[in-house]
Design a protein around this motif. Sequence first.
Motif, PDB file in Angstrom:
ATOM      1  N   GLY A  60       0.795  -1.221   0.000  1.00 46.98           N
ATOM      2  CA  GLY A  60       0.000   0.000   0.000  1.00 46.98           C
ATOM      3  C   GLY A  60       0.826   1.269   0.000  1.00 46.98           C
ATOM      4  N   ALA A  61       2.130   1.147  -0.168  1.00 49.10           N
ATOM      5  CA  ALA A  61       3.010   2.315  -0.239  1.00 49.10           C
ATOM      6  C   ALA A  61       3.099   2.766  -1.698  1.00 49.10           C
ATOM      7  CB  ALA A  61       4.404   1.961   0.272  1.00 49.10           C
ATOM      8  N   PRO A  62       3.372   4.040  -1.907  1.00 50.14           N
ATOM      9  CA  PRO A  62       3.537   4.472  -3.297  1.00 50.14           C
ATOM     10  C   PRO A  62       4.750   3.791  -3.921  1.00 50.14           C
ATOM     11  CG  PRO A  62       4.012   6.271  -1.767  1.00 50.14           C
ATOM     12  CD  PRO A  62       3.558   5.104  -0.956  1.00 50.14           C
ATOM     13  N   PRO A  63       4.651   3.449  -5.201  1.00 43.93           N
ATOM     14  CA  PRO A  63       5.808   2.811  -5.849  1.00 43.93           C
ATOM     15  C   PRO A  63       6.985   3.774  -5.869  1.00 43.93           C
ATOM     16  CG  PRO A  63       4.173   3.432  -7.475  1.00 43.93           C
ATOM     17  CD  PRO A  63       3.567   3.710  -6.131  1.00 43.93           C
ATOM     18  N   ASP A  64       8.141   3.247  -5.595  1.00 41.76           N
ATOM     19  CA  ASP A  64       9.354   4.046  -5.604  1.00 41.76           C
ATOM     20  C   ASP A  64       9.937   4.027  -7.007  1.00 41.76           C
ATOM     21  OD1 ASP A  64      11.268   5.633  -4.415  1.00 41.76           O
ATOM     22  OD2 ASP A  64      12.491   3.974  -3.724  1.00 41.76           O
ATOM     23  N   ALA A  65      10.661   5.076  -7.345  1.00 44.04           N
ATOM     24  CA  ALA A  65      11.355   5.085  -8.631  1.00 44.04           C
ATOM     25  C   ALA A  65      12.378   3.954  -8.636  1.00 44.04           C
ATOM     26  CB  ALA A  65      12.058   6.429  -8.832  1.00 44.04           C
ATOM     27  N   VAL A  66      12.627   3.401  -9.799  1.00 43.48           N
ATOM     28  CA  VAL A  66      13.651   2.359  -9.898  1.00 43.48           C
ATOM     29  C   VAL A  66      14.999   3.014  -9.642  1.00 43.48           C
ATOM     30  CG1 VAL A  66      14.781   0.717 -11.432  1.00 43.48           C
ATOM     31  CG2 VAL A  66      12.292   0.941 -11.463  1.00 43.48           C
ATOM     32  N   ARG A  67      15.741   2.446  -8.723  1.00 42.48           N
ATOM     33  CA  ARG A  67      17.051   2.974  -8.335  1.00 42.48           C
ATOM     34  C   ARG A  67      18.127   1.956  -8.699  1.00 42.48           C
ATOM     35  NH1 ARG A  67      16.337   6.445  -3.401  1.00 42.48           N
ATOM     36  NH2 ARG A  67      14.121   6.597  -3.064  1.00 42.48           N
ATOM     37  N   TYR A  68      19.361   2.337  -8.521  1.00 38.52           N
ATOM     38  CA  TYR A  68      20.462   1.412  -8.807  1.00 38.52           C
ATOM     39  C   TYR A  68      20.417   0.190  -7.898  1.00 38.52           C
ATOM     40  CZ  TYR A  68      22.856   3.025  -4.619  1.00 38.52           C
ATOM     41  OH  TYR A  68      23.180   3.303  -3.315  1.00 38.52           O
ATOM     42  N   ASP A  69      19.770   0.302  -6.727  1.00 41.61           N
ATOM     43  CA  ASP A  69      19.716  -0.828  -5.804  1.00 41.61           C
ATOM     44  C   ASP A  69      18.332  -1.484  -5.740  1.00 41.61           C
ATOM     45  OD1 ASP A  69      18.555   1.341  -4.562  1.00 41.61           O
ATOM     46  OD2 ASP A  69      19.782   1.245  -2.755  1.00 41.61           O
ATOM     47  N   THR A  70      17.474  -1.226  -6.731  1.00 37.99           N
ATOM     48  CA  THR A  70      16.204  -1.934  -6.853  1.00 37.99           C
ATOM     49  C   THR A  70      16.489  -3.272  -7.524  1.00 37.99           C
ATOM     50  OG1 THR A  70      14.977   0.142  -7.045  1.00 37.99           O
ATOM     51  CG2 THR A  70      13.873  -1.853  -7.821  1.00 37.99           C
ATOM     52  N   ARG A  71      15.934  -4.341  -6.977  1.00 41.65           N
ATOM     53  CA  ARG A  71      16.199  -5.673  -7.496  1.00 41.65           C
ATOM     54  C   ARG A  71      14.912  -6.480  -7.563  1.00 41.65           C
ATOM     55  NH1 ARG A  71      20.166  -3.355  -8.395  1.00 41.65           N
ATOM     56  NH2 ARG A  71      22.296  -3.782  -7.747  1.00 41.65           N
ATOM     57  N   ILE A  72      14.964  -7.554  -8.318  1.00 37.39           N
ATOM     58  CA  ILE A  72      13.906  -8.561  -8.324  1.00 37.39           C
ATOM     59  C   ILE A  72      14.471  -9.765  -7.590  1.00 37.39           C
ATOM     60  CG2 ILE A  72      12.500 -10.117  -9.720  1.00 37.39           C
ATOM     61  CD1 ILE A  72      12.431  -7.907 -11.866  1.00 37.39           C
ATOM     62  N   LEU A  73      13.812 -10.118  -6.491  1.00 41.55           N
ATOM     63  CA  LEU A  73      14.216 -11.264  -5.689  1.00 41.55           C
ATOM     64  C   LEU A  73      13.368 -12.447  -6.137  1.00 41.55           C
ATOM     65  CD1 LEU A  73      14.293  -9.452  -2.234  1.00 41.55           C
ATOM     66  CD2 LEU A  73      16.153  -9.713  -3.896  1.00 41.55           C
ATOM     67  N   LEU A  74      14.013 -13.456  -6.650  1.00 39.65           N
ATOM     68  CA  LEU A  74      13.311 -14.623  -7.176  1.00 39.65           C
ATOM     69  C   LEU A  74      13.115 -15.639  -6.054  1.00 39.65           C
ATOM     70  CD1 LEU A  74      12.252 -15.664  -9.921  1.00 39.65           C
ATOM     71  CD2 LEU A  74      14.410 -16.876 -10.156  1.00 39.65           C
ATOM     72  N   VAL A  75      11.844 -16.040  -5.850  1.00 38.88           N
ATOM     73  CA  VAL A  75      11.492 -17.003  -4.811  1.00 38.88           C
ATOM     74  C   VAL A  75      10.583 -18.072  -5.404  1.00 38.88           C
ATOM     75  CG1 VAL A  75      11.692 -15.302  -2.937  1.00 38.88           C
ATOM     76  CG2 VAL A  75       9.473 -15.672  -4.045  1.00 38.88           C
TER      77      VAL A  75
END
Length: 149
Positions: A60-75
Motif C-alpha cells: 500500500g506504499a507508493p511505488p518508488d522510482a527504480v534505483r540502482y539498488d532496486t532488485r527482483i528477488l526470485l522465490v
Amino acid sequence: MKVMVFHIGADRYALPLADVLRVLPVASLKALPGAPDFVRGLLDLHGEPVPVIDLSRLAGAPPDAVRYDTRILLVDVPAGGRRRRLGLKAERVIGVATIDGPLADAGVASAPWLGQVAAGTEGMLQLVAPDRMLAPDVEALLFGAGESA
C-alpha cells in the motif's frame, strides 16, 4: 538466521536467505492487463515467464522510482499444487544480514505475507513470508487454478 534486507518506503524488511533463489537486476516486464496494480508484469527468465509483484504496491506504499539498488528477488511459492517461481520487486536492497536475537510475532491479518519482527541496533526488521504472499484469487490469476505438476 541469514536474511536479505530491503526497504518498503522508510521501513526495513527481510526475506530469509534460504527463500531467495536469485537476485536479479530490474528488467523490463510484460504488462498483465486486468491484474491488480501490485502485479507489475511478467519477467522473461531464459524463456520462462515469471510473474513479478511490486512489494511497495502490495504494502500500500507508493511505488518508488527504480534505483540502482532496486532488485527482483526470485522465490518459489506454493501455487496450483506445486512450487512456482515468483519475482518480488524490492526497493533499496541493502544485502545480507544476520538476525541473532529473538523474533516477535507481529503478523497483520490484512497482510498475511508479513511475518515476525526482529529488533536491532538499526531498528525493527520485519520478515516477509513468500509462502503466504498470494491470495487465492491472485494465485489463480498468475498461475491458473488447480494445475497439476
